[in-house]
Design a protein around this motif. Structure first.
Motif, mmCIF file in Angstrom:
data_model
loop_
_atom_site.group_PDB
_atom_site.id
_atom_site.type_symbol
_atom_site.label_atom_id
_atom_site.label_comp_id
_atom_site.label_asym_id
_atom_site.label_seq_id
_atom_site.Cartn_x
_atom_site.Cartn_y
_atom_site.Cartn_z
ATOM 1 N N ARG A 28 6.471 -7.022 7.290
ATOM 2 C CA ARG A 28 6.999 -8.209 7.965
ATOM 3 C C ARG A 28 8.026 -7.894 9.040
ATOM 4 O O ARG A 28 8.596 -8.796 9.614
ATOM 5 C CB ARG A 28 7.587 -9.186 6.941
ATOM 6 C CG ARG A 28 6.552 -9.722 5.995
ATOM 7 C CD ARG A 28 5.528 -10.526 6.733
ATOM 8 N NE ARG A 28 4.414 -10.870 5.852
ATOM 9 C CZ ARG A 28 3.205 -11.100 6.276
ATOM 10 N NH1 ARG A 28 2.920 -11.027 7.552
ATOM 11 N NH2 ARG A 28 2.249 -11.401 5.436
ATOM 12 N N HIS A 72 3.241 -9.615 12.655
ATOM 13 C CA HIS A 72 3.727 -8.578 11.746
ATOM 14 C C HIS A 72 2.695 -8.147 10.713
ATOM 15 O O HIS A 72 2.645 -6.999 10.331
ATOM 16 C CB HIS A 72 4.999 -9.048 11.037
ATOM 17 C CG HIS A 72 6.131 -9.262 11.982
ATOM 18 N ND1 HIS A 72 6.741 -8.231 12.647
ATOM 19 C CD2 HIS A 72 6.748 -10.390 12.393
ATOM 20 C CE1 HIS A 72 7.695 -8.709 13.425
ATOM 21 N NE2 HIS A 72 7.724 -10.021 13.293
ATOM 22 N N GLY A 73 1.847 -9.037 10.248
ATOM 23 C CA GLY A 73 0.903 -8.695 9.187
ATOM 24 C C GLY A 73 -0.489 -8.335 9.658
ATOM 25 O O GLY A 73 -1.393 -8.131 8.848
ATOM 26 N N ASP A 114 1.822 -7.127 2.721
ATOM 27 C CA ASP A 114 2.878 -8.129 2.839
ATOM 28 C C ASP A 114 4.221 -7.538 3.219
ATOM 29 O O ASP A 114 5.055 -8.223 3.809
ATOM 30 C CB ASP A 114 3.022 -8.912 1.532
ATOM 31 C CG ASP A 114 1.854 -9.860 1.304
ATOM 32 O OD1 ASP A 114 1.206 -10.261 2.300
ATOM 33 O OD2 ASP A 114 1.602 -10.200 0.138
ATOM 34 N N LYS A 124 5.601 -2.434 10.202
ATOM 35 C CA LYS A 124 4.241 -2.461 10.747
ATOM 36 C C LYS A 124 3.874 -1.107 11.345
ATOM 37 O O LYS A 124 2.787 -0.586 11.100
ATOM 38 C CB LYS A 124 4.135 -3.554 11.811
ATOM 39 C CG LYS A 124 2.773 -3.645 12.438
ATOM 40 C CD LYS A 124 2.720 -4.738 13.471
ATOM 41 C CE LYS A 124 1.351 -4.785 14.114
ATOM 42 N NZ LYS A 124 1.229 -5.879 15.056
#
Length: 98
Positions: free
Chosen positions: A17, A49-50, A14, A22
């Motif tokens: 982001r 992003h995830g 998480d 990343k």
């Protein structure tokens, strides 16, 4: 000559982001996979992003060796506690494939 490729679909933590966060997860994985003497790159989900899709390609003189290399890469990625491996899609090609 035999070639094989695998795409790893990864779920990142998480806290990834931002693109900088990343990259802090993707770069060490890519660097570690290069130690298997394969071509490797982030090939998809660059805008998410995830998530990340990492592609690996290997070339060898026999099919079994290509599969062993890809198995080792998959074991390495699946053993990384900081990411979740959602899927691994493989393709193998040999002299009879055209």
């Amino acid at each position: 000559m035999f070639t094989g490729c695998v795409e790893f679909d990864l779920l990142l933590p998480d806290d990834s982001r931002s693109l900088k966060a990343k990259r802090s997860y993707v770069r060490p994985i890519v660097a570690a996979l290069r130690k298997f003497d394969v071509a490797v790159s982030e090939v998809g989900d660059q805008e998410l992003h995830g998530r990340s899709t990492i592609g690996v390609a290997a070339v060898a003189g026999d099919n079994l060796h290509v599969q062993e290399i890809l198995n080792a890469c998959e074991q390495h990625v699946s053993g990384r506690p900081e990411v979740e491996l959602l899927s691994a899609r493989r393709r193998l090609f040999g002299p009879e494939d055209e």
